[in-house]
Design a protein around this motif. Structure first.
Motif, PDB file in Angstrom:
ATOM      1  N   UNK A   1       0.835  -1.193   0.000  1.00  0.00           N
ATOM      2  CA  UNK A   1       0.000   0.000   0.000  1.00  0.00           C
ATOM      3  C   UNK A   1       0.877   1.254   0.000  1.00  0.00           C
ATOM      4  N   UNK A   2       0.278   2.352  -0.415  1.00  0.00           N
ATOM      5  CA  UNK A   2       0.946   3.650  -0.473  1.00  0.00           C
ATOM      6  C   UNK A   2       0.256   4.595   0.498  1.00  0.00           C
ATOM      7  N   UNK A   3       1.009   5.110   1.476  1.00  0.00           N
ATOM      8  CA  UNK A   3       0.465   6.084   2.414  1.00  0.00           C
ATOM      9  C   UNK A   3       0.768   7.482   1.904  1.00  0.00           C
ATOM     10  N   UNK A   4      -0.291   8.290   1.694  1.00  0.00           N
ATOM     11  CA  UNK A   4      -0.108   9.689   1.320  1.00  0.00           C
ATOM     12  C   UNK A   4      -0.118  10.545   2.579  1.00  0.00           C
ATOM     13  N   UNK A   5       0.931  11.376   2.723  1.00  0.00           N
ATOM     14  CA  UNK A   5       1.056  12.294   3.855  1.00  0.00           C
ATOM     15  C   UNK A   5       0.993  13.717   3.306  1.00  0.00           C
ATOM     16  N   UNK A   6       0.008  14.514   3.695  1.00  0.00           N
ATOM     17  CA  UNK A   6      -0.146  15.857   3.135  1.00  0.00           C
ATOM     18  C   UNK A   6       0.952  16.800   3.603  1.00  0.00           C
ATOM     19  N   UNK A   7       1.080  17.966   2.962  1.00  0.00           N
ATOM     20  CA  UNK A   7       2.092  18.944   3.398  1.00  0.00           C
ATOM     21  C   UNK A   7       1.855  19.396   4.836  1.00  0.00           C
ATOM     22  N   UNK A   8       2.912  19.943   5.438  1.00  0.00           N
ATOM     23  CA  UNK A   8       2.794  20.504   6.772  1.00  0.00           C
ATOM     24  C   UNK A   8       3.690  19.868   7.805  1.00  0.00           C
ATOM     25  N   UNK A   9       4.217  18.678   7.539  1.00  0.00           N
ATOM     26  CA  UNK A   9       5.072  18.003   8.513  1.00  0.00           C
ATOM     27  C   UNK A   9       6.550  18.316   8.229  1.00  0.00           C
ATOM     28  N   UNK A  10       7.271  18.629   9.280  1.00  0.00           N
ATOM     29  CA  UNK A  10       8.702  18.895   9.155  1.00  0.00           C
ATOM     30  C   UNK A  10       9.535  17.636   9.367  1.00  0.00           C
TER      31      UNK A  10
END
Length: 330
Positions: free
Chosen positions: A238-247
């Motif tokens: 599976x592919x986990x999408x992580x949105x912008x905003x995390x450093x």
């Protein structure tokens, strides 16, 4: 790699960067070629998530016993306005293209082909004496921004030096990545928008904290083992999408370790049409590219897509266009 679906759908490309929640994208199986050919697991494009940064296509395949399936046999086929990224875990693929390149795709080495205005290429799994006959890896595409959509075709190769840190082996093949020892391995390969691409292998129980660009969205594809990303488990394949905003991103491996691919880039922000192996900005762009390919089929050295020596037979014809107007999305 070619999209070999006989009835390829129009891709809605360019997702809403405001979506804050992570999304776990399951793979769908797509046969690559004839009845004996290998099957790939495709996670991009997917319903509701068609791009991660400029990454617009992700096929994951193997481990595949090529003696049983015939392996990868993709005859000459065209591309426009994208870059193909080939990365292997095991096996060998012979790449030929109309820029004159004949190269072997080897494990742990990046082969990147820029299509730009147009190129054609082939990919065939091969075996060297004494080498494993198991093909296993990923193939990805990145979309070229409009200002570079018609750039000249070319081919780049890069073998990154893996970095060992905190029970992990990190190979950065595109962009750069901050590691907990303060190092920042980076790739010299040119891309046309900011991109991150890396293979990460985690030992059993390893915990790795990474520094990432908060303006980027990211994707984590789990190839093998078990891993959690900031405490969220990712299923194998599976592919986990992580949105912008995390450093930062923290990866924690299970008891058998893990191997994963990490990709990223800023939300693309352009409207495009992606159909079969072509990317354009309008329906007419796709129609024109298809007509030109059908007229050439990889036999016109002076044509848009060029030509090269391919010993395995004829080129792939393009599927029929749908009976609707392909609309730009984004």
């Amino acid at each position: 790699m070619s999209d070999l679906e006989q009835n390829p759908t129009e891709r809605e490309c360019g997702d809403d960067p405001a979506r804050a929640a992570t999304t776990l994208i399951p793979p769908r199986e797509v046969p690559l070629g004839g009845p004996r050919a290998m099957t790939v697991r495709r996670t991009l494009p997917a319903r509701g998530r068609t791009m991660i940064g400029a990454w617009c296509f992700l096929d994951h395949y193997g481990p595949d016993e090529i003696a049983e399936t015939g392996g990868m046999v993709v005859p000459p086929h065209p591309h426009t306005s994208l870059q193909t990224v080939s990365w292997l875990f095991s096996g060998l693929i012979e790449h030929r293209d109309s820029t004159g390149v004949k190269a072997l795709v080897r494990p742990g080495e990046l082969n990147l082909m820029t299509a730009g205005h147009g190129v054609c290429h082939s990919e065939v799994s091969v075996r060297e004496e004494g080498a494993p006959a198991v093909l296993h890896g990923v193939q990805l595409w990145t979309c070229l921004p409009l200002e570079h959509a018609d750039t000249a075709a070319r081919f780049d190769h890069f073998a990154p030096e893996p970095v060992e840190v905190d029970g992990a082996r990190v190979s950065v093949f595109l962009g750069d990545l901050g590691l907990p020892d303060g190092s920042r391995p980076a790739s010299p390969v040119e891309t046309f928008s900011p991109l991150l691409g890396a293979e990460i292998v985690l030992a059993a129980g390893a915990r790795l904290s990474l520094e990432v660009d908060p303006t980027h969205e990211h994707g984590v594809l789990l190839d093998d083992g078990a891993v959690a990303v900031d405490g969220e488990a990712v299923e194998r394949g599976h592919l986990l999408h992580v949105p912008p905003g995390r450093e930062g991103l923290t990866l924690e491996a299970g008891q058998d370790g893990a191997r994963l691919m990490l990709i990223g880039g800023p939300p693309f922000g352009e409207q495009i049409v992606m159909w079969w192996n072509f990317i354009g900005r309008s329906h007419d762009d796709i129609v024109r590219a298809r007509e030109q390919w059908q007229a050439e089929l990889g036999h016109d050295a002076d044509g848009r897509f060029g030509a090269f020596d391919y010993p395995g037979g004829e080129s792939l014809p393009a599927p029929a266009l749908p009976h609707v107007t392909l609309r730009p999305r984004g």
